[in-house]
Motif scaffolding. Structure first.
Motif, PDB file in Angstrom:
ATOM      1  N   PRO A  23       1.248  -1.166   0.198  1.00  0.00           N
ATOM      2  CA  PRO A  23       0.273  -0.166   0.063  1.00  0.00           C
ATOM      3  C   PRO A  23       0.659   1.278  -0.296  1.00  0.00           C
ATOM      4  N   VAL A  24       0.916   2.106  -0.572  1.00  0.00           N
ATOM      5  CA  VAL A  24       0.987   3.292  -0.327  1.00  0.00           C
ATOM      6  C   VAL A  24       0.228   4.456   0.733  1.00  0.00           C
TER       7      VAL A  24
ATOM      8  N   GLU B  53      -3.558  -4.948 -10.671  1.00  0.00           N
ATOM      9  CA  GLU B  53      -2.291  -5.983 -10.567  1.00  0.00           C
ATOM     10  C   GLU B  53      -1.825  -6.630 -11.638  1.00  0.00           C
ATOM     11  N   GLY B  54      -0.948  -6.572 -11.796  1.00  0.00           N
ATOM     12  CA  GLY B  54      -0.092  -6.608 -13.396  1.00  0.00           C
ATOM     13  C   GLY B  54       0.195  -6.169 -14.278  1.00  0.00           C
ATOM     14  N   LEU B  55      -0.388  -4.866 -14.144  1.00  0.00           N
ATOM     15  CA  LEU B  55      -0.406  -4.015 -14.505  1.00  0.00           C
ATOM     16  C   LEU B  55       1.009  -2.598 -14.752  1.00  0.00           C
ATOM     17  N   ALA B  56       2.120  -2.805 -13.949  1.00  0.00           N
ATOM     18  CA  ALA B  56       2.773  -1.929 -14.083  1.00  0.00           C
ATOM     19  C   ALA B  56       3.842  -2.138 -15.461  1.00  0.00           C
ATOM     20  N   GLY B  57       4.261  -0.918 -15.514  1.00  0.00           N
ATOM     21  CA  GLY B  57       5.055  -0.577 -16.507  1.00  0.00           C
ATOM     22  C   GLY B  57       3.642   0.427 -17.538  1.00  0.00           C
ATOM     23  N   ASP B  58       2.378   0.003 -18.008  1.00  0.00           N
ATOM     24  CA  ASP B  58       1.833   0.710 -18.040  1.00  0.00           C
ATOM     25  C   ASP B  58       1.207   2.068 -18.032  1.00  0.00           C
ATOM     26  N   ARG B  59       1.885   3.253 -18.702  1.00  0.00           N
ATOM     27  CA  ARG B  59       2.104   4.520 -18.359  1.00  0.00           C
ATOM     28  C   ARG B  59       1.409   4.776 -18.152  1.00  0.00           C
ATOM     29  N   PHE B  60      -0.190   4.471 -18.900  1.00  0.00           N
ATOM     30  CA  PHE B  60      -1.368   5.300 -18.201  1.00  0.00           C
ATOM     31  C   PHE B  60      -1.916   4.631 -17.051  1.00  0.00           C
ATOM     32  N   VAL B  61      -2.272   3.441 -16.387  1.00  0.00           N
ATOM     33  CA  VAL B  61      -2.466   2.883 -14.940  1.00  0.00           C
ATOM     34  C   VAL B  61      -1.068   4.261 -14.336  1.00  0.00           C
ATOM     35  N   GLU B  62       0.140   3.907 -14.277  1.00  0.00           N
ATOM     36  CA  GLU B  62       1.241   4.518 -13.212  1.00  0.00           C
ATOM     37  C   GLU B  62       1.190   5.892 -13.173  1.00  0.00           C
ATOM     38  N   ARG B  63       0.361   6.429 -13.969  1.00  0.00           N
ATOM     39  CA  ARG B  63      -0.097   8.195 -14.330  1.00  0.00           C
ATOM     40  C   ARG B  63      -1.217   8.192 -13.808  1.00  0.00           C
ATOM     41  N   SER B  64      -1.965   7.280 -13.386  1.00  0.00           N
ATOM     42  CA  SER B  64      -3.613   7.361 -12.888  1.00  0.00           C
ATOM     43  C   SER B  64      -3.470   7.321 -11.540  1.00  0.00           C
ATOM     44  N   ILE B  65      -2.358   6.140 -11.082  1.00  0.00           N
ATOM     45  CA  ILE B  65      -2.527   6.505  -9.898  1.00  0.00           C
ATOM     46  C   ILE B  65      -1.164   6.756  -8.918  1.00  0.00           C
ATOM     47  N   THR B  66       0.003   7.873  -9.616  1.00  0.00           N
ATOM     48  CA  THR B  66       0.067   8.666  -9.638  1.00  0.00           C
ATOM     49  C   THR B  66      -0.470  10.185  -8.980  1.00  0.00           C
ATOM     50  N   ASP B  67      -1.018  10.127 -10.585  1.00  0.00           N
ATOM     51  CA  ASP B  67      -2.483  11.293  -9.316  1.00  0.00           C
ATOM     52  C   ASP B  67      -3.133  11.261  -8.716  1.00  0.00           C
TER      53      ASP B  67
ATOM     54  N   SER C 125      -4.231  -2.513  -5.468  1.00  0.00           N
ATOM     55  CA  SER C 125      -4.403  -4.016  -5.918  1.00  0.00           C
ATOM     56  C   SER C 125      -5.132  -4.270  -6.896  1.00  0.00           C
ATOM     57  N   ARG C 126      -6.031  -3.556  -7.275  1.00  0.00           N
ATOM     58  CA  ARG C 126      -7.035  -3.364  -8.710  1.00  0.00           C
ATOM     59  C   ARG C 126      -6.152  -3.183 -10.115  1.00  0.00           C
TER      60      ARG C 126
END
Length: 247
Positions: free
Chosen positions: A145-146, A184-198, A181-182
């Protein structure tokens, strides 16, 4: 051993005496297991006060230059940063960035609490800047978790450019853990990573009340530095009027 001595015997008691730090929401930090403590960053002192009030040891990733100084001063600096839980990383980019990621994920999988500043550097003006997506990839690859953490008052105790700290009450607020955790398995997807960061930056904005700027702090610092350099040059040369001669 040195970490706990610094926290409870040498440095910690002085910090408690002069700054009276208090923490809210400490129950949001798990008693065991890995987690990312994502914080706002307005002063160097943030890395001292956050771990002071958290019972578990907090590890920070710090620039390698803190550990490579020469002579007695360099060795003392290395000892100090090591003792307060800093781990050296190379921030030059490329393969160094991947090495940093590998180090962070390893620490998290070992069950450590890892302190991260998503902005990547201190805020140049107290506002909250756009987060870098490395924190999202760390969370996804380590499956931890963050936890957003905001420190108030360090910008008054340790203003930018100051060499001495000034007594000022410090307040630390720990937010609710963010579960990704939703994805999961999407590390490296830049859109997902940007969404999480935001999402992380939004949580920090809500906790801190800081104005958010959708620009990287490094870019803002570069622009600010350019403005300062231009102003300095203008003061040095002055605005000269064309010379004229009387007829």
């Amino acid at each position: 051993m040195v970490y706990w001595l610094m926290k409870h015997i040498f440095l910690g008691p002085l910090m408690r005496l002069f700054f009276r730090p208090r923490i809210e929401g400490a129950e949001n930090i798990p008693q065991q297991g890995g987690a990312i403590l994502a914080g706002n960053h307005v002063a160097v002192a943030d890395s001292f006060f956050m771990p002071l009030k958290i019972p578990r040891r907090v590890t920070f990733l710090a620039k390698r230059e803190y550990f490579t100084g020469k002579g007695i001063k360099g060795r003392l600096k290395k000892l100090f940063f090591t003792s307060i839980g800093q781990v050296p990383i190379d921030r030059s980019g490329g393969s160094a960035a991947q090495a940093t990621m590998n180090t962070a994920v390893r620490l998290l999988k070992e069950g450590r609490l890892l302190g991260i500043y998503p902005e990547g550097t201190r805020s140049p003006d107290g506002r909250l800047y756009k987060g870098k997506t490395g924190v999202a990839r760390m969370a996804l690859e380590s499956e931890v978790p963050v936890i957003p953490v905001v420190v108030f008052g360090t910008d008054k105790a340790n203003p930018i450019g100051s060499k001495m700290w000034r007594p000022y009450p410090i307040r630390i607020v720990v937010g609710k853990p963010l579960d990704f955790s939703r994805y999961e398995g999407l590390a490296g997807d830049r859109f997902v990573e940007r969404s999480i960061t935001d999402e992380i930056m939004y949580a920090l904005m809500e906790l801190s009340g800081q104005e958010y700027v959708d620009v990287y702090a490094t870019k803002a610092k570069a622009e600010l530095s350019g403005e300062v350099d231009a102003a300095t040059k203008t003061r040095q040369t002055g605005d000269r009027l064309p010379e004229s001669k009387a007829g």
